[in-house]
Design an enzyme around this catalytic site. Sequence first.
Site, PDB file in Angstrom:
ATOM      1  N   ARG A  16       1.551   4.410   9.474  1.00 18.69           N
ATOM      2  CA  ARG A  16       0.348   3.599   9.638  1.00 18.69           C
ATOM      3  C   ARG A  16      -0.350   4.082  10.905  1.00 18.69           C
ATOM      4  O   ARG A  16       0.158   4.908  11.634  1.00 18.69           O
ATOM      5  CB  ARG A  16       0.639   2.090   9.651  1.00 18.69           C
ATOM      6  CG  ARG A  16       1.935   1.593  10.166  1.00 18.69           C
ATOM      7  CD  ARG A  16       2.138   1.796  11.644  1.00 18.69           C
ATOM      8  NE  ARG A  16       0.998   1.309  12.396  1.00 18.69           N
ATOM      9  CZ  ARG A  16       0.662   1.690  13.604  1.00 18.69           C
ATOM     10  NH1 ARG A  16       1.368   2.621  14.243  1.00 18.69           N
ATOM     11  NH2 ARG A  16      -0.386   1.206  14.220  1.00 18.69           N
ATOM     12  N   GLY A  17      -1.556   3.509  11.126  1.00 17.50           N
ATOM     13  CA  GLY A  17      -2.386   4.008  12.221  1.00 17.50           C
ATOM     14  C   GLY A  17      -3.356   5.025  11.622  1.00 17.50           C
ATOM     15  O   GLY A  17      -2.917   5.961  10.921  1.00 17.50           O
ATOM     16  N   ALA A  18      -4.654   4.827  11.886  1.00 17.31           N
ATOM     17  CA  ALA A  18      -5.673   5.598  11.164  1.00 17.31           C
ATOM     18  C   ALA A  18      -5.462   7.125  11.226  1.00 17.31           C
ATOM     19  O   ALA A  18      -5.421   7.785  10.175  1.00 17.31           O
ATOM     20  CB  ALA A  18      -7.059   5.209  11.679  1.00 17.31           C
ATOM     21  N   ASP A  37     -10.071   1.765  13.421  1.00 17.68           N
ATOM     22  CA  ASP A  37      -9.848   2.292  12.062  1.00 17.68           C
ATOM     23  C   ASP A  37     -11.120   2.844  11.456  1.00 17.68           C
ATOM     24  O   ASP A  37     -11.081   3.706  10.588  1.00 17.68           O
ATOM     25  CB  ASP A  37      -9.260   1.201  11.164  1.00 17.68           C
ATOM     26  CG  ASP A  37      -7.804   0.985  11.529  1.00 17.68           C
ATOM     27  OD1 ASP A  37      -7.551   0.259  12.504  1.00 17.68           O
ATOM     28  OD2 ASP A  37      -6.950   1.602  10.872  1.00 17.68           O
ATOM     29  N   ASN A  46     -10.828  -2.781  13.570  1.00 19.25           N
ATOM     30  CA  ASN A  46      -9.494  -2.478  14.111  1.00 19.25           C
ATOM     31  C   ASN A  46      -8.575  -3.638  13.727  1.00 19.25           C
ATOM     32  O   ASN A  46      -8.997  -4.617  13.091  1.00 19.25           O
ATOM     33  CB  ASN A  46      -9.559  -2.277  15.631  1.00 19.25           C
ATOM     34  CG  ASN A  46      -8.257  -1.702  16.177  1.00 19.25           C
ATOM     35  OD1 ASN A  46      -7.732  -0.730  15.646  1.00 19.25           O
ATOM     36  ND2 ASN A  46      -7.707  -2.313  17.214  1.00 19.25           N
TER      37      ASN A  46
HETATM   38  O1  MRU Z   1      -2.387  -1.572   9.873  1.00 16.74           O
HETATM   39  P1  MRU Z   1      -2.198  -0.461  10.859  1.00 16.74           P
HETATM   40  O2  MRU Z   1      -0.948  -0.571  11.647  1.00 16.74           O
HETATM   41  O3  MRU Z   1      -2.376   0.888  10.206  1.00 16.74           O
HETATM   42  O4  MRU Z   1      -3.411  -0.652  11.863  1.00 16.74           O
HETATM   43  C1  MRU Z   1      -3.511   0.222  12.954  1.00 16.74           C
HETATM   44  C2  MRU Z   1      -4.637  -0.083  13.860  1.00 16.74           C
HETATM   45  O5  MRU Z   1      -5.379  -1.014  13.671  1.00 16.74           O
HETATM   46  C3  MRU Z   1      -4.851   0.882  14.988  1.00 16.74           C
HETATM   47  O6  MRU Z   1      -5.367   0.241  16.105  1.00 16.74           O
HETATM   48  C4  MRU Z   1      -5.841   1.972  14.537  1.00 16.74           C
HETATM   49  O7  MRU Z   1      -5.467   2.504  13.307  1.00 16.74           O
HETATM   50  C5  MRU Z   1      -5.949   3.060  15.521  1.00 16.74           C
HETATM   51  S1  MRU Z   1      -4.484   4.007  15.620  1.00 16.74           S
HETATM   52  C6  MRU Z   1      -4.738   5.270  16.705  1.00 16.74           C
END
Ligand code: MRU
Length: 347
Positions: free
Chosen positions: A46-48, A237, A247
């Site tokens: 996870r994480g964009a 995101d 986000n």
């Molecule tokens: O649902 P997730 O854990 O994928 O959400 C992640 C976030 O909201 C992060 O802040 C975003 O993706 C940036 S990661 C560098």
Amino acid sequence: MELRTVWWEDNAVCLIDQRKLPHIVEVVRCTDLDAVAFAIRSMQVRGAPAIGCTAAYGMALVAQRSNANTPAALLTELEQAKRTLDAQRPTAVNLAWATSRMVRQAHALLNEDVTMMKTALLAEAEAIFAEDLAMCHAIGDHGAPLIPPRGHVLTHCNAGGLATAGYGTALAPIRTAFAQGRPIHVFVDETRPFLQGARLTAWELLQAGIPQTLITDNMAAFMMQRGQIDCVIVGADRIAANGDVANKIGTYGLAILARYHNIPFYVAAPYSTIDLNTASGADIPIEERDPNEVTRIAGVAIAPDGVPAAHPAFDVTPHELITAIITERGVVRPPFVAALRQLESKQ
Ligand code: MRU
């Protein structure tokens, strides 16, 4: 130590299973498209930016496994794979950005033979990964000077090495400032319901030896009122053309709190997170996840059986509440419409 969230090994996409962290460090090997799609949907990764890198490797995997005997047939398979992957998580634009780049590369290779295409597509996925890592370091360089002298930073969710190819986005200025010997103390929102702060950011900061205090999300206002927070840095995101930022759910509330307490609110993200085709935050699709992720923690029920629950996974912070956006191309300040457009031509 730089974390490796996702990598290519022995014809498979390998990932650290982020659902099991911090207590179990387990590697998942994805050997087909379904496994990569599941890893993204279930949040093993996870994480964009990390999702983008994984999707790129997923496209390379589809190419390696393909029996197509013409470049056009391979391209058709890749276009289908892109549709499958893009559908897994709608909010983070990096996912579709990465799969589009892989499809573009396949188009550019239509005059080559299939073997050459397969090799070049894997190289493209590796390039996306390497570029992401370099961008994170550049975000650190641009963002570190913005951290006020005392160095008390609040962050939300996990926008660290685990959420990227390594080093992180929101955590990048923090890591860079710390490496420069500056005083840094990170206040880590636990980030209900998935607990990316408590499970992932706290783990990463411990490994890096960066001082931190874990707080529950509802403590942020009081910490700010007591003067304990100097700035907020979060990831993103998707950033719309007007500077609105999607986000992790809870980010919007923090931005309101920061404005009320006169604390700078920074968003750190690579250029690939900026979506100039999306006019404003109102046009960003917000992922709705399983309410069971709210009523249960690590599989244990914390609410009465059958209680209705909601789980929007992201929210939108209006651009008026954002002090600046930190990218690898530089720091962008309001008015965002013009500033984000200018960034387009800046490499
Ligand atoms: O649902 P997730 O854990 O994928 O959400 C992640 C976030 O909201 C992060 O802040 C975003 O993706 C940036 S990661 C560098």
